[in-house]
Design a protein around this motif. Structure first.
Motif, PDB file in Angstrom:
ATOM      1  N   ALA A 212       0.793  -1.226   0.102  1.00  0.00           N
ATOM      2  CA  ALA A 212       0.053  -0.038   0.033  1.00  0.00           C
ATOM      3  C   ALA A 212       0.713   1.368  -0.111  1.00  0.00           C
ATOM      4  N   LYS A 213       2.017   1.122   0.669  1.00  0.00           N
ATOM      5  CA  LYS A 213       2.847   2.424   0.754  1.00  0.00           C
ATOM      6  C   LYS A 213       3.564   2.732  -0.644  1.00  0.00           C
ATOM      7  N   ALA A 216       1.066   4.338  -2.792  1.00  0.00           N
ATOM      8  CA  ALA A 216       0.856   5.699  -2.691  1.00  0.00           C
ATOM      9  C   ALA A 216       2.064   6.455  -3.194  1.00  0.00           C
ATOM     10  N   ILE A 219       2.069   7.120  -7.007  1.00  0.00           N
ATOM     11  CA  ILE A 219       1.082   8.242  -7.534  1.00  0.00           C
ATOM     12  C   ILE A 219       2.059   9.477  -7.489  1.00  0.00           C
ATOM     13  N   MET A 332       9.928   9.959  -0.293  1.00  0.00           N
ATOM     14  CA  MET A 332       8.662   9.102   0.145  1.00  0.00           C
ATOM     15  C   MET A 332       8.989   7.904   1.355  1.00  0.00           C
ATOM     16  N   LEU A 336       7.048   7.998   4.369  1.00  0.00           N
ATOM     17  CA  LEU A 336       5.875   6.476   4.773  1.00  0.00           C
ATOM     18  C   LEU A 336       6.456   5.635   5.776  1.00  0.00           C
TER      19      LEU A 336
END
Length: 397
Positions: A212-213, A216, A219, A332, A336
């Motif tokens: 899921a990270k 994200a 994107i 990122m 995250l």
């Protein structure tokens, strides 16, 4: 098919040798720039020279990679032989004096130009020439990065957004493998990027939260590719409108690069940015370690490269995209709470996937460079980045 492979292999051997000479020349130019920092202040003069050379001799090949893509679509359309020496010289000059550019575009253009020249000498039919040009692109790409499977898939996938033809797979694969083998035989080595193991060695690692990270972050990778593409194209249009004469245009770009270096007080965003003699510099390699990039390193590399290429200097976009992706991935990962090396590696290929609209080739590149353990994360990053990049592309065709 046998005929096309038989033609592609010897041509790819020549391309592999040419790429080896290019990479060696690029290394010498980079080291010379490191050892002579004053060369940066001659960048505007270098821009005048590169601009004049293309204005005088290279108007027919200014389209670069876009020209090759167009000629592949145009059955029987050849690429001028002068493209190879012009882009070779222009790229080495750009790197010697501090422009921020890559090497993929040069290798691909050299591959297409050499393949087209052989096609003309052999007087092959238009359809065979089309496949020979594709093989030339595959050989150039595979040799310059040491990723032959990626080179073969890239040569087919880059031709049209959301459409790929598999009919050229074998000739392109044969050419890419040959180009890579010959380039390596000349003593050329490629940078080793490493992502540490996440679980037990030897199998795929899939963690739902980490996945899921990755989604994200992907994107952000896709949006960064759009930012790079639109800024590079926009600055190119701006420079052409404000400075119609090509030599002046490149000289102004050189002045802006010097001003940016003075403003930031660092030279980390010049050249390829793969490694640096300064152990504290921000590079692609450093981005694979925690704290190895500043939060806005990716933006500064976008700006430096967009100004360099937009003003008329020569070189590719892909290695700067690797830098942008690796540094953004590092940032990122910090935001995250994820492994820095994994996210740097995913960003490395995902930003390129979005900018070139080649998610399959980039996912394969991730496997060739980083190994199969991270395959699910790499593919997820490339595919989502591609989706969020829309139809924006570094290639105009």
């Amino acid at each position: 098919m046998i005929r096309r492979i038989g033609i592609a292999i010897p041509v790819a051997a020549v391309i592999g040798s040419a790429v080896a000479l290019f990479l060696k020349s690029l290394d010498l130019a980079t080291v010379a720039r490191w050892n002579n920092p004053w060369l940066l202040y001659l960048l505007p003069v270098a821009g005048l020279v590169v601009g004049w050379i293309y204005h005088r001799f290279g108007r027919s090949v200014e389209g670069g990679n876009t020209l090759i893509i167009d000629r592949i679509h145009d059955a029987g359309g050849g690429v001028p032989a002068r493209m190879a020496p012009l882009v070779f010289a222009g790229t080495v000059i750009t790197h010697l004096f501090g422009g921020s550019a890559g090497r993929e575009g040069t290798a691909v253009q050299m591959g297409g130009s050499i393949a087209s020249a052989f096609g003309g000498w052999l007087r092959i039919c238009p359809d065979d020439l089309r496949f020979l040009l594709m093989s030339g692109v595959a050989a150039g790409f595979g040799a310059v990065f040491g990723t032959p499977i990626t080179g073969a898939v890239f040569a087919m996938e880059v031709l049209a957004i959301r459409r790929i033809s598999h009919i050229g797979l074998l000739p392109c694969l044969a050419a890419a493998v040959t180009g890579d083998l010959v380039c390596t035989a000349w003593g050329i080595t490629h940078t080793d990027y490493h992502i540490g193991p996440l679980g037990e060695a030897g199998g795929l690692h899939i963690d739902p939260l980490l996945l899921a990270k990755v989604a994200a972050a992907a994107i952000a990778f896709g949006l960064a590719s759009v930012l790079f593409t639109e800024l590079a194209h926009g600055l190119n249009r701006f420079f052409k409108r404000m400075f119609p004469h090509a030599p002046v245009r490149a000289a102004v770009g050189g002045i802006i690069i010097i001003a940016l270096v003075s403003l930031l007080g660092t030279r980390d965003y010049l050249g390829l940015g793969v490694t640096s003699p300064d152990p504290h510099a921000i590079t692609i390699v450093s981005a694979f370690t925690a704290g190895g990039a500043d939060p806005w390193s990716w933006w500064w590399k976008i700006l430096f490269t967009a100004v360099t290429l937009g003003s008329g200097f020569k070189g590719g976009e892909v290695t700067p995209l690797f830098f942008i992706g690796a540094c953004l991935g590092n940032t990122m990962a910090h935001l995250l709470g994820a492994p820095a090396d994994l996210f740097a590696g995913i960003g490395f290929v995902a930003v390129f996937a979005g900018a070139a609209n080649t998610p399959l080739a980039c996912a394969i590149m991730g496997l060739e460079l980083f190994g199969a353990e991270h395959a699910v994360y790499i593919a997820t990053g490339c595919f989502i980045a591609y989706i969020f990049s829309g139809r924006s592309s570094i290639y105009r065709s």
